[in-house]
Design a protein around this motif. Structure first.
Motif, PDB file in Angstrom:
ATOM      1  N   MET A 134      13.976  -7.354  -2.662  1.00  0.00           N
ATOM      2  CA  MET A 134      13.769  -7.315  -1.215  1.00  0.00           C
ATOM      3  C   MET A 134      13.903  -5.889  -0.688  1.00  0.00           C
ATOM      4  N   ARG A 135      14.908  -5.164  -1.188  1.00  0.00           N
ATOM      5  CA  ARG A 135      15.090  -3.776  -0.750  1.00  0.00           C
ATOM      6  C   ARG A 135      13.909  -2.906  -1.199  1.00  0.00           C
ATOM      7  N   ARG A 136      13.462  -3.141  -2.424  1.00  0.00           N
ATOM      8  CA  ARG A 136      12.334  -2.352  -2.917  1.00  0.00           C
ATOM      9  C   ARG A 136      11.074  -2.638  -2.094  1.00  0.00           C
ATOM     10  N   LEU A 137      10.859  -3.888  -1.718  1.00  0.00           N
ATOM     11  CA  LEU A 137       9.695  -4.236  -0.905  1.00  0.00           C
ATOM     12  C   LEU A 137       9.726  -3.515   0.438  1.00  0.00           C
ATOM     13  N   VAL A 138      10.903  -3.470   1.052  1.00  0.00           N
ATOM     14  CA  VAL A 138      11.006  -2.784   2.347  1.00  0.00           C
ATOM     15  C   VAL A 138      10.763  -1.280   2.188  1.00  0.00           C
ATOM     16  N   LEU A 168       0.846  -1.192   0.000  1.00  0.00           N
ATOM     17  CA  LEU A 168       0.000   0.000   0.000  1.00  0.00           C
ATOM     18  C   LEU A 168       0.880   1.241   0.000  1.00  0.00           C
ATOM     19  N   VAL A 169       0.565   2.152  -0.904  1.00  0.00           N
ATOM     20  CA  VAL A 169       1.312   3.408  -1.003  1.00  0.00           C
ATOM     21  C   VAL A 169       0.321   4.559  -0.885  1.00  0.00           C
ATOM     22  N   GLU A 170       0.624   5.494   0.006  1.00  0.00           N
ATOM     23  CA  GLU A 170      -0.317   6.581   0.275  1.00  0.00           C
ATOM     24  C   GLU A 170      -0.325   7.612  -0.847  1.00  0.00           C
ATOM     25  N   THR A 224       6.825   1.116   3.860  1.00  0.00           N
ATOM     26  CA  THR A 224       6.795   2.127   4.921  1.00  0.00           C
ATOM     27  C   THR A 224       5.364   2.525   5.276  1.00  0.00           C
ATOM     28  N   ASP A 225       4.545   2.786   4.261  1.00  0.00           N
ATOM     29  CA  ASP A 225       3.165   3.195   4.545  1.00  0.00           C
ATOM     30  C   ASP A 225       2.388   2.071   5.222  1.00  0.00           C
ATOM     31  N   MET A 226       2.659   0.837   4.853  1.00  0.00           N
ATOM     32  CA  MET A 226       2.003  -0.294   5.518  1.00  0.00           C
ATOM     33  C   MET A 226       2.403  -0.383   6.986  1.00  0.00           C
ATOM     34  N   LEU A 227       3.657  -0.093   7.282  1.00  0.00           N
ATOM     35  CA  LEU A 227       4.108  -0.128   8.673  1.00  0.00           C
ATOM     36  C   LEU A 227       3.441   0.968   9.496  1.00  0.00           C
ATOM     37  N   CYS A 228       3.247   2.131   8.880  1.00  0.00           N
ATOM     38  CA  CYS A 228       2.532   3.211   9.576  1.00  0.00           C
ATOM     39  C   CYS A 228       1.098   2.796   9.884  1.00  0.00           C
ATOM     40  N   ILE A 229       0.458   2.116   8.914  1.00  0.00           N
ATOM     41  CA  ILE A 229      -0.897   1.624   9.140  1.00  0.00           C
ATOM     42  C   ILE A 229      -0.893   0.572  10.246  1.00  0.00           C
ATOM     43  N   LYS A 230       0.060  -0.342  10.191  1.00  0.00           N
ATOM     44  CA  LYS A 230       0.152  -1.415  11.184  1.00  0.00           C
ATOM     45  C   LYS A 230       0.308  -0.867  12.597  1.00  0.00           C
ATOM     46  N   ARG A 268      14.209   6.014   8.868  1.00  0.00           N
ATOM     47  CA  ARG A 268      13.187   7.013   9.169  1.00  0.00           C
ATOM     48  C   ARG A 268      12.642   6.744  10.567  1.00  0.00           C
ATOM     49  N   TYR A 269      12.189   7.827  11.219  1.00  0.00           N
ATOM     50  CA  TYR A 269      11.758   7.710  12.615  1.00  0.00           C
ATOM     51  C   TYR A 269      10.381   8.343  12.783  1.00  0.00           C
ATOM     52  N   PHE A 270       9.508   7.631  13.486  1.00  0.00           N
ATOM     53  CA  PHE A 270       8.145   8.088  13.754  1.00  0.00           C
ATOM     54  C   PHE A 270       7.900   8.055  15.262  1.00  0.00           C
TER      55      PHE A 270
END
Length: 612
Positions: A467-471, A59-61, A475-481, A502-504
């Motif tokens: 694999m690098r491209r998937l990670v 998922l990409v925002e 990022t947006d999926m991790l924010c959703i998670k 990146r840091y959230f």
């Protein structure tokens, strides 16, 4: 086929010459399938499923569609544009076991251009019409089951065209013992002349629970302050009458007893003086009396029942339970508030241009009613056949009414621009405010954020490059998670860099995403230098399942580690179709062994404007 004949045929296939191992395995698998009851249909391949054999969804925002004025402390609702099979796959990673209520209104498969399969409408003359529909629904419901929480329930709108098939399919997917009820619903009040044989003005809502013990999982407080009495002495819960009849037809000795209540003895005697029976047993009546939910009338004793309690035979007491769906089904069959006509009126008021693009939306009152049956104020709600977006609208309205923080996830494709021009536009107006056709202005439900996502894809070939491209794209999926979107431009006093880390952070929530494992040791030193009260969730690129635990040992008490992309691979492996294998070409093998270009990344702190 008899069991003995099947066994002989299996033994013969094992020794038959001229078959490949795969062919032999497939034939044995078919023979060993023994289905004695339930649906059998011919599985029809689906284009989107074939795509998922070779590509992984992410998922990409879409940043310019985000509505986030309400701030980070308000609910973050998710709208996903894309095929719902792809969207469900991503949610299996971000929301497995988190969804309390799923409501869906799938295509009814009427044959009147309401169901598209592989970019073509399925008409009533298609000999595989039902097989296509069952294949389509089965793939999605099996993933949806993984998303439900232990106290979760799914509600499915369906009509006579596929109601019986849907019931059997859900029995297979969710288990027949998890079936709660089928709620009939009136869809229109006026007569229609479109049906062939008789006027059909109803459909159904099938309800299944995730848990074996659904009633006991739904724990709700009995709030005596919400109970009042009308002029007839009938207890009310809000505006809903909760009446259980005092007697029932038929006689049973167990229900024939005299009962004393407030010093008065009541007997189940009918108007002709004949002994009858109470609807409840004596222990149950006594338990109800202790709760004060019995109301004496002139001729008998009327039993009043809280919608959220039931009698527990083991303890001889009333205990919290799920609301009585059967009682409410009467309301759904008779109330004009639950019709599609009502839903159309609501959509017209938000915008006539929306109504012209979408027919027969479900009414807000229906979705609110279903959500209230099994949600709490902080529940996750999912609708992966979003249509006009009624479910999201209903969730936001419920939050406004009771101060809840429910979060809603909805998904639809963008066929004929529906996602952009109806689903998104409707809820954008609901949040920001809108003017009705009569000129009345409706204040927006401003305490809500809405984030818009599209599905993108990464090859399933596990080269380092992929694999690098998937990670990077995850990022947006991790924010959703993590439900964490507040990105910081620095960490430990040093700037962040898009392709490195990146840091959230918001409140006690903290998340680090490390894209380049070569800088793990430097980042560990940064973590060691900061004082934190709660652990940082660290997602770190790793070519294996090891999230560099040895390197993070000095700050083990400050971090929760997760190796990417392996965590995503593990989820997708359980739900996506198997990949079709093909030989790796020499050029691909070389690419798989190659890492990222050092010159592209550079040193950790020597990039200009590293934050984006």
């Amino acid at each position: 086929m008899k069991a003995t004949d099947r066994h002989k045929l299996i033994e013969r296939i094992k020794t038959l010459e001229g078959l490949t191992d795969d062919e032999r395995s497939a034939l044995l698998g078919l023979l060993r399938e023994s289905k004695t009851y339930g649906l059998v249909w011919e599985d029809k391949p689906e284009d989107v499923e074939e795509r998922l054999r070779n590509e992984l969804p992410v998922l990409v925002e879409v940043k310019d569609r985000a509505i986030t004025d309400a701030g980070p402390d308000t609910p973050n609702h998710i709208l996903i544009e894309g095929d719902n099979l792809e969207a469900l796959a991503t949610l299996a990673y971000t929301h497995a076991g988190k969804i309390d209520v799923i409501y869906i209104d799938p295509p009814y498969n009427t044959g009147n251009k309401d169901f598209i399969y592989n970019d073509s409408y399925v008409d009533s003359e298609d000999s595989y019409r039902h097989s296509k529909w069952l294949s389509f629904m089965s793939r999605r419901l099996r993933i949806a089951k993984k998303l439900l929480s232990e106290r979760g329930a799914i509600f499915i709108s369906i009509d006579d065209n596929e109601q019986s098939d849907m019931k059997l399919l859900c029995d297979e997917v969710f288990g027949g013992k998890h079936y709660i009820t089928s709620i009939p619903r009136i869809t229109k009040l006026q007569r229609s002349a479109q049906e062939k044989h008789m006027d059909i003005s109803h459909d159904y809502i099938l309800c299944y629970a995730k848990s074996d013990d659904f009633d006991r999982i739904v724990k709700r407080e009995i709030d005596e302050s919400k109970i009042s009495s009308d002029t007839n002495g009938t207890y009310l819960i809000g505006d809903t009458k909760a009446i259980l009849a005092d007697k029932s037809k038929g006689y049973s000795e167990g229900g024939d007893y005299d009962f004393e209540y407030n010093g008065v003895i009541y007997s189940p005697v009918d108007k002709d003086g004949n002994r009858n029976r109470w609807l409840w047993t004596k222990p149950r009546m006594e338990a109800a009396a202790k709760l004060g939910i019995l109301v004496p009338t002139k001729s008998s004793l009327r039993m009043q029942l809280y919608l959220d309690v039931k009698f527990d035979d083991k303890t001889n007491s009333m205990v919290p339970k799920n609301s009585n769906l059967v009682f409410h089904s009467i309301d759904l069959m008779t109330s004009s508030n639950f019709t599609n006509t009502k839903g159309s009126q609501e959509l017209k008021e938000i915008g006539y241009n929306l109504f012209k693009l979408f027919n027969n939306p479900k009414p807000l009152s229906l979705i609110k009613f279903l959500i209230n049956l099994n949600s709490q104020k902080d529940s996750y709600i999912l609708d992966f056949f979003a249509g006009s977006g009624t479910t999201l609208h209903a969730v936001m309205q419920l939050n406004a009414e009771d101060g809840g923080k429910r979060q809603c996830i909805i998904c639809t494709n963008n066929e004929n621009g529906i996602c952009e021009n109806v689903t998104y536009e409707r809820n954008k107006r609901v949040i920001k405010g809108y003017t009705k056709p009569n000129g009345d202005y409706v204040e927006g439900l401003k305490d809500n954020n809405l984030r818009y996502y599209r599905t993108e894809f990464v090859s399933r070939n596990r080269s380092t490059k992929n694999m690098r491209r998937l990670v990077l794209l995850s990022t947006d999926m991790l924010c959703i998670k993590e439900n964490l979107y507040a990105e910081k431009k620095s960490f430990a006093g040093l700037p962040t860099f898009k392709n490195i880390y990146r840091y959230f952070e918001h409140g006690e929530q903290k998340m680090l995403i490390i894209y380049d494992e070569r800088y793990v040791d430097e980042i560990v030193k940064m973590i060691a230098s900061v004082e934190i009260d709660t652990k940082i969730n660290v997602y770190v690129f790793s070519p294996s399942e090891d999230p560099w635990e040895a390197s993070f040992e000095p700050v083990n008490d400050k971090v929760e580690l997760c190796a990417l992309p392996q965590a995503i691979y593990n989820t997708y492996k359980r739900i996506l179709p198997k990949r079709r294998q093909k030989p790796i070409k020499p050029s691909e093998e070389e690419d798989a062994l190659a890492g990222a270009d050092d010159d592209e990344i550079g040193g950790l702190f020597n990039q200009e404007g590293g934050y984006e």
